[in-house]
Design an enzyme around this catalytic site. Sequence first.
Site, mmCIF file in Angstrom:
data_model
loop_
_atom_site.group_PDB
_atom_site.id
_atom_site.type_symbol
_atom_site.label_atom_id
_atom_site.label_comp_id
_atom_site.label_asym_id
_atom_site.label_seq_id
_atom_site.Cartn_x
_atom_site.Cartn_y
_atom_site.Cartn_z
ATOM 1 C CG ASP A 267 50.353 32.187 21.863
ATOM 2 O OD1 ASP A 267 49.372 31.532 22.238
ATOM 3 O OD2 ASP A 267 50.955 31.963 20.792
ATOM 4 C CD GLU A 309 48.543 28.965 25.057
ATOM 5 O OE1 GLU A 309 47.707 28.210 24.562
ATOM 6 O OE2 GLU A 309 49.592 29.265 24.454
ATOM 7 C CG ASP A 377 43.535 27.208 21.532
ATOM 8 O OD1 ASP A 377 43.451 27.337 20.290
ATOM 9 O OD2 ASP A 377 44.452 27.700 22.203
HETATM 10 C C1 GLC Z 1 48.265 29.188 21.384
HETATM 11 C C2 GLC Z 1 46.898 29.641 20.937
HETATM 12 C C3 GLC Z 1 46.455 28.849 19.753
HETATM 13 C C4 GLC Z 1 47.471 29.007 18.649
HETATM 14 C C5 GLC Z 1 48.886 28.697 19.140
HETATM 15 C C6 GLC Z 1 49.922 29.134 18.159
HETATM 16 O O1 GLC Z 1 48.265 27.894 21.836
HETATM 17 O O2 GLC Z 1 46.000 29.535 21.994
HETATM 18 O O3 GLC Z 1 45.187 29.245 19.309
HETATM 19 O O4 GLC Z 1 47.134 28.144 17.587
HETATM 20 O O5 GLC Z 1 49.183 29.358 20.347
HETATM 21 O O6 GLC Z 1 50.148 30.507 18.246
#
Ligand code: GLC
Length: 620
Positions: A267, A309, A377
């Site tokens: 993440d 991500e 998201d």
């Molecule tokens: C990523 C997740 C999101 C979250 C962020 C902080 O972007 O997809 O939902 O708010 O990380 O952890």
Amino acid sequence: MATKETLFRRRDTGVFDARMARCHDELEWLFMELYDDRDALNTLEQAMAEAWAARSPELKKLDAAREADPGWYRRGNMFGMTMYTDLFAGDLKKLARKLPYLKEQKLTYLHLMPLLKMPHPHNDGGYAVEDFNQVDPALGTNADLAALTKKLRAAGISLCLDFVMNHTASSHEWARRAKAGDPCYQNFYHCFDDRTIPDQYERTVPQVFPNTAPGNFTWCEEMHKWVLTTFHPYQWDLNYRNPAVLVEMTRSMLNLANLGVEVLRIDAVPYIWKQLGTNCRNLPQVHTIVRIIRMVLETVCPAVILKGEVVMAPRELAAYFGTPDKPECHMLYSVSTMVNLWSALASRDVRLLKAQLDALNALGPQCWFVNYLRCHDDIGWGLDEDVERYLGIDPQLHKEFLYHFYEGRFEGSWAKGEVYNYDPATRDARSCGTTASLCGVEQALEQGSEAALQTALRRDLLMHGAMAFFKGFPMLNSGDEIGQLNGWGYKNDPDLAEDSRNLHRTRFNWDNAAKRSEPGTLQNELWQGLEALRELRSDPCFGPDAWFTTWDTHNNGVLGLVRRLDSGRTLAGVFNFTAEPQHLWLDALDGAYRDRRTGAAADVRDLWLQPYEMRVLVNE
Ligand code: GLC
């Protein structure tokens, strides 16, 4: 004399030692370059050996199978879904009982939203983690998770879980010790006595949630210090300059792997390294760390792969794959094509989308993507501004058009959704809503118009069809298979009301799911459409070695995509992103083509598509 058992054990650790020998030089080199701390390196290697020793024979068997078949996640039959455990089933045990529903969709990949111990109610959808080694009691136990992964594995479904690397919850044990004044744990985070350094950071670091969580630092009264919080005030950024952070996080990552998790979604990985004077995104040290993690996984549990991500422009993405010799992530989300699909649908113009697909294709053969339309998201309108200007599109006006269009506040818009994190300073905003609602299903149902509903369903299936044709594999957002609509009720829940992403984080509607087998229902129509896509993806042209490219259709409203095998077998997909019938032609495509579904001959120099129609042609 060695017994059979000790002989086996020796052979067993031999596998680990051989893998370690393969990467050790590079691991040591990178770790020492970053930290110059041999004790910490020893601790890391010790943690790896322990995790290996604790790994079950069943998972070790999977490791061996995957080592022999490293392209397993690139097969055409890969089909994914993402969901919240509680919204879909209640908890992990109940989710395991819903397996037949997942198997009916021939899933091979399931991404469960964060389920590790989190504070309640404010946890950013689970992205504030209180304990990386324990399942949240509201969702079950570690044993439930292990039982679920085992069941999924038997059904051919790989479980993906988030590994929230950038931060912990402010209620995590480390943060609590930091608050209690322990300097060792304060060094797990970025803590500052006064605003001097925070102010310097604020000059160059953009804001993630300018509206719902402005600023990048939070004052901690207990500690009497400012702490770096890129996301929400209750998410404290970890300090990866401290090797103990990387070692402890790696230990937890390996724990998850040993519970049977097969894909780790790292993440917000671009954010993990901070450097004053920079935007604190995509710094070189991020790649050193991802490369280290990749080697750790390949040594301890090679069945496990990394999904990054990386919500960044294509030019930033390539680096996250590493090089063929020194790979980093196995796959990434294809964020920019997702955004461009929605842009193409609203503007009835595929040029930007085509340019993005070409840019991603140019990144090289090792790149592999998780394609999707919606996830938990928002849709952030990060389009390629250079390409927009080149095409004569004003980036700011186009962005404003898009977020107004998808909140249904643009003349002629069919969509129902909401704006997310509007920033009055930049007039920047993102969009929320479910696929079906953004495609017009919700508005059509409100209007009671069968014609509008049919058009909306065609849009929905067109979007799914195009996405399933892209390089990589498709991942649905749970509920999209039955046309789940926006859940406006979140506004009445004070714990949810502030975050409009909750508009599309809704409880799964099992009554509607039951309609999937009733002809004439919208659920049945979507279900059949998605089944047809799965059938399409069983075509050899979706195999890992297929060549993929965009193709000129001589019509800005129609996307053309081509997949070809070395044998010459070719599929041409054409997708009409407009509400009118469109004429198109595909030049320089050799051979005779027929419609893959109907078998009727098709002249690729003279084709018509109905509004929002998709057709696939094959050269036989
Ligand atoms: C990523 C997740 C999101 C979250 C962020 C902080 O972007 O997809 O939902 O708010 O990380 O952890």
